[in-house]
Design a protein around this motif. Structure first.
Motif, PDB file in Angstrom:
ATOM      1  N   ALA A   1       0.693  -1.337  -0.154  1.00 43.48           N
ATOM      2  CA  ALA A   1       0.136  -0.038  -0.175  1.00 43.48           C
ATOM      3  C   ALA A   1       1.085   1.393   0.074  1.00 43.48           C
ATOM      4  O   ALA A   1       2.175   1.038   0.202  1.00 43.48           O
ATOM      5  N   ILE A   2       0.223   2.549  -0.288  1.00 40.64           N
ATOM      6  CA  ILE A   2       0.835   3.736  -0.080  1.00 40.64           C
ATOM      7  C   ILE A   2       0.163   4.335   1.187  1.00 40.64           C
ATOM      8  O   ILE A   2      -0.855   4.744   1.371  1.00 40.64           O
ATOM      9  N   GLY A   3       1.422   4.985   2.009  1.00 40.23           N
ATOM     10  CA  GLY A   3       0.899   5.755   3.154  1.00 40.23           C
ATOM     11  C   GLY A   3       1.565   5.415   4.190  1.00 40.23           C
ATOM     12  O   GLY A   3       2.193   4.288   4.263  1.00 40.23           O
ATOM     13  N   GLU A   4       1.285   5.721   5.242  1.00 41.45           N
ATOM     14  CA  GLU A   4       0.240   6.639   5.902  1.00 41.45           C
ATOM     15  C   GLU A   4       0.145   8.133   5.247  1.00 41.45           C
ATOM     16  O   GLU A   4       1.189   8.720   5.477  1.00 41.45           O
ATOM     17  N   THR A   5      -0.661   8.628   4.726  1.00 36.35           N
ATOM     18  CA  THR A   5      -0.946   9.706   4.208  1.00 36.35           C
ATOM     19  C   THR A   5      -2.247  10.370   4.692  1.00 36.35           C
ATOM     20  O   THR A   5      -3.017   9.877   5.196  1.00 36.35           O
ATOM     21  N   GLY A   6      -2.630  11.884   4.148  1.00 38.38           N
ATOM     22  CA  GLY A   6      -3.985  12.250   4.613  1.00 38.38           C
ATOM     23  C   GLY A   6      -3.777  13.758   5.231  1.00 38.38           C
ATOM     24  O   GLY A   6      -2.917  14.228   4.788  1.00 38.38           O
ATOM     25  N   LEU A   7      -4.659  14.139   5.999  1.00 34.51           N
ATOM     26  CA  LEU A   7      -4.635  15.337   6.508  1.00 34.51           C
ATOM     27  C   LEU A   7      -5.036  15.382   7.861  1.00 34.51           C
ATOM     28  O   LEU A   7      -5.845  14.535   8.537  1.00 34.51           O
ATOM     29  N   ASP A   8      -4.542  16.537   8.496  1.00 31.16           N
ATOM     30  CA  ASP A   8      -4.726  16.577  10.093  1.00 31.16           C
ATOM     31  C   ASP A   8      -4.553  18.014  10.623  1.00 31.16           C
ATOM     32  O   ASP A   8      -3.835  18.879  10.369  1.00 31.16           O
ATOM     33  N   ARG A   9      -5.881  18.435  11.019  1.00 37.52           N
ATOM     34  CA  ARG A   9      -6.243  19.623  11.608  1.00 37.52           C
ATOM     35  C   ARG A   9      -6.201  19.559  13.242  1.00 37.52           C
ATOM     36  O   ARG A   9      -6.153  20.648  13.635  1.00 37.52           O
ATOM     37  N   TYR A  10      -5.988  18.564  13.764  1.00 39.43           N
ATOM     38  CA  TYR A  10      -5.859  18.489  15.238  1.00 39.43           C
ATOM     39  C   TYR A  10      -4.367  18.995  15.567  1.00 39.43           C
ATOM     40  O   TYR A  10      -4.258  19.927  16.528  1.00 39.43           O
ATOM     41  N   TRP A  11      -3.408  18.462  14.925  1.00 39.29           N
ATOM     42  CA  TRP A  11      -2.013  19.010  15.076  1.00 39.29           C
ATOM     43  C   TRP A  11      -1.799  20.107  14.002  1.00 39.29           C
ATOM     44  O   TRP A  11      -2.328  20.055  13.117  1.00 39.29           O
ATOM     45  N   ASN A  12      -0.902  20.780  14.389  1.00 38.98           N
ATOM     46  CA  ASN A  12      -0.295  21.997  13.616  1.00 38.98           C
ATOM     47  C   ASN A  12       1.259  21.906  13.336  1.00 38.98           C
ATOM     48  O   ASN A  12       1.886  22.983  13.379  1.00 38.98           O
ATOM     49  N   PHE A  13       1.684  20.667  12.919  1.00 34.17           N
ATOM     50  CA  PHE A  13       3.137  20.490  12.589  1.00 34.17           C
ATOM     51  C   PHE A  13       3.625  20.636  11.288  1.00 34.17           C
ATOM     52  O   PHE A  13       4.826  20.840  10.993  1.00 34.17           O
ATOM     53  N   THR A  14       2.754  20.615  10.511  1.00 32.40           N
ATOM     54  CA  THR A  14       2.862  21.012   8.891  1.00 32.40           C
ATOM     55  C   THR A  14       1.869  21.728   8.488  1.00 32.40           C
ATOM     56  O   THR A  14       0.871  21.928   8.842  1.00 32.40           O
ATOM     57  N   SER A  15       2.068  22.681   7.575  1.00 33.07           N
ATOM     58  CA  SER A  15       1.297  23.811   7.273  1.00 33.07           C
ATOM     59  C   SER A  15       0.311  23.275   6.130  1.00 33.07           C
ATOM     60  O   SER A  15       0.544  22.011   5.852  1.00 33.07           O
ATOM     61  N   TRP A  16      -0.822  23.640   6.114  1.00 33.25           N
ATOM     62  CA  TRP A  16      -1.855  23.148   5.279  1.00 33.25           C
ATOM     63  C   TRP A  16      -1.779  22.791   4.022  1.00 33.25           C
ATOM     64  O   TRP A  16      -1.935  21.667   3.266  1.00 33.25           O
ATOM     65  N   SER A  17      -1.122  23.839   3.406  1.00 30.39           N
ATOM     66  CA  SER A  17      -0.583  23.510   1.712  1.00 30.39           C
ATOM     67  C   SER A  17       0.396  22.621   1.437  1.00 30.39           C
ATOM     68  O   SER A  17       0.248  21.780   0.735  1.00 30.39           O
ATOM     69  N   VAL A  18       1.370  22.374   2.683  1.00 24.02           N
ATOM     70  CA  VAL A  18       2.183  21.131   2.349  1.00 24.02           C
ATOM     71  C   VAL A  18       1.644  19.949   2.616  1.00 24.02           C
ATOM     72  O   VAL A  18       1.525  18.966   1.976  1.00 24.02           O
ATOM     73  N   GLN A  19       0.413  19.719   3.707  1.00 19.67           N
ATOM     74  CA  GLN A  19      -0.121  18.569   3.935  1.00 19.67           C
ATOM     75  C   GLN A  19      -1.015  18.126   2.677  1.00 19.67           C
ATOM     76  O   GLN A  19      -1.022  16.915   2.076  1.00 19.67           O
ATOM     77  N   GLU A  20      -1.616  19.184   2.023  1.00 18.45           N
ATOM     78  CA  GLU A  20      -2.697  18.852   0.848  1.00 18.45           C
ATOM     79  C   GLU A  20      -1.567  18.600  -0.381  1.00 18.45           C
ATOM     80  O   GLU A  20      -1.841  17.437  -1.038  1.00 18.45           O
ATOM     81  N   GLU A  21      -0.497  19.039  -0.540  1.00 17.04           N
ATOM     82  CA  GLU A  21       0.259  18.845  -1.492  1.00 17.04           C
ATOM     83  C   GLU A  21       0.789  17.363  -1.767  1.00 17.04           C
ATOM     84  O   GLU A  21       0.769  16.551  -2.545  1.00 17.04           O
ATOM     85  N   TYR A  22       1.321  16.904  -0.378  1.00 23.78           N
ATOM     86  CA  TYR A  22       1.930  15.374  -0.030  1.00 23.78           C
ATOM     87  C   TYR A  22       0.523  14.474  -0.055  1.00 23.78           C
ATOM     88  O   TYR A  22       0.756  13.437  -0.549  1.00 23.78           O
ATOM     89  N   PHE A  23      -0.666  14.804   0.170  1.00 22.75           N
ATOM     90  CA  PHE A  23      -1.810  14.040  -0.121  1.00 22.75           C
ATOM     91  C   PHE A  23      -2.174  13.744  -1.317  1.00 22.75           C
ATOM     92  O   PHE A  23      -2.232  12.508  -1.843  1.00 22.75           O
ATOM     93  N   ASP A  24      -2.153  14.761  -2.187  1.00 22.07           N
ATOM     94  CA  ASP A  24      -2.298  14.630  -3.554  1.00 22.07           C
ATOM     95  C   ASP A  24      -0.888  13.607  -4.328  1.00 22.07           C
ATOM     96  O   ASP A  24      -1.448  13.069  -4.940  1.00 22.07           O
ATOM     97  N   ARG A  25       0.242  14.057  -3.984  1.00 21.43           N
ATOM     98  CA  ARG A  25       1.152  13.344  -4.427  1.00 21.43           C
ATOM     99  C   ARG A  25       0.944  11.506  -4.180  1.00 21.43           C
ATOM    100  O   ARG A  25       1.156  10.775  -4.957  1.00 21.43           O
ATOM    101  N   HIS A  26       0.690  11.266  -2.805  1.00 18.22           N
ATOM    102  CA  HIS A  26       0.196   9.923  -2.507  1.00 18.22           C
ATOM    103  C   HIS A  26      -0.853   9.316  -3.297  1.00 18.22           C
ATOM    104  O   HIS A  26      -0.560   8.223  -3.667  1.00 18.22           O
ATOM    105  N   LEU A  27      -1.991  10.292  -3.558  1.00 17.37           N
ATOM    106  CA  LEU A  27      -2.885   9.752  -4.128  1.00 17.37           C
ATOM    107  C   LEU A  27      -2.559   9.274  -5.626  1.00 17.37           C
ATOM    108  O   LEU A  27      -3.016   8.457  -6.423  1.00 17.37           O
TER     109      LEU A  27
END
Length: 262
Positions: free
Chosen positions: A89-115
């Motif tokens: 499989a590919i991942g673990e990937t996704g999005l997380d609004r609970y923690w703020n360790f990674t900027s939202w734009s970077v999270q979205e970019e990497y999620f799309d890369r995994h998909l």
């Protein structure tokens, strides 16, 4: 036999006694454990574990909470690791609004890369979703509109309504130790357990996290041998015999993660 479809056995908590942990899991009837990578280093380690232990299979990726630390060359390494024969499989990937360790734009970019990589490699994707259901759904809907992508929402912790939305995209739903918790705030989660079609149901420990209720306060870490506690809880909720449910869960895992040895 029953699978644990998500366990971080490369974490420090298992560094000194992994062989014993796997022995306990075997005695509990756990026949396969999927270990997801969360960084490049972690992805390499889970592949090494999968090469060493026949019961372990690997998934490779960069967790959203670690994507902000990724180096420029890391993604090309993940792409190359994805071709390994023990990677299912590919991942673990996704999005997380609970923690703020990674900027939202970077999270979205990497999620799309995994998909994109999951579609390219024809592998399922393991999706992390914390307080970000609408955002995860939006990205999955967009990706699946272009390419057939299968996968699982891991350690599902939301409502029956969101479970239905992800199911409608063709995704599996995996439940972890939180389904065993007695607190009433988990009632909606138990309702979700009851409405997920049996052929889309998976279980996991998310070890070393989410220790089942009967062991909370007694164990410092969760481990794959306790996946049967989750199965028993779901068995009671769904009023399905434990052994029959184990057969269903094993079949579902092998249907989604097609590279698991039969």
């Amino acid at each position: 036999m029953v699978p644990d479809t998500h366990a971080h056995l490369d974490s420090d908590e298992f560094h000194t006694d992994l062989a014993d942990v796997l022995d306990v899991a075997q005695r509990a009837g756990v026949d396969v454990i999927i270990c997801p990578g969360i960084t490049v280093g972690s992805s390499r380690r889970v592949i090494q574990l999968a090469e060493e232990y026949p019961r372990i299979m690997a998934s490779v990726g960069i967790h959203p909470n670690y994507a902000g630390q990724a180096q420029p060359a890391d993604w090309s390494i993940i792409e190359s690791l994805a071709a390994h024969n023990r990677v299912v499989a590919i991942g673990e990937t996704g999005l997380d609004r609970y923690w703020n360790f990674t900027s939202w734009s970077v999270q979205e970019e990497y999620f799309d890369r995994h998909l994109w990589l999951a579609a390219k490699m024809d592998l399922p994707v393991i999706v992390h979703c914390r307080d970000a259901e609408a955002d995860v759904y939006r990205h999955l809907k967009e990706a699946t509109s272009h390419s057939p992508i299968s996968g699982v929402i891991h350690a599902f912790g939301s409502s029956p309504e969101w479970a239905r939305e992800f199911l409608d995209l063709g995704f599996n739903i995996s439940f972890a130790g939180s389904v065993t918790y007695r607190n009433r705030k988990f009632d909606a989660l138990r309702q979700a357990v009851n409405m997920v079609p049996l052929d889309k149901l998976l279980v996991e420990t998310d070890s070393p996290y989410l220790v089942p209720e009967s062991h909370r306060g007694k164990l410092k870490r969760n481990h794959p041998g306790l996946v049967t506690e989750i199965v028993r809880s779901i068995s009671r909720l769904r009023r399905i015999e434990f052994d029959i449910l184990c057969e269903i869960l094993s079949r579902n895992a092998r249907t989604l993660f097609r590279k698991i040895a039969h």
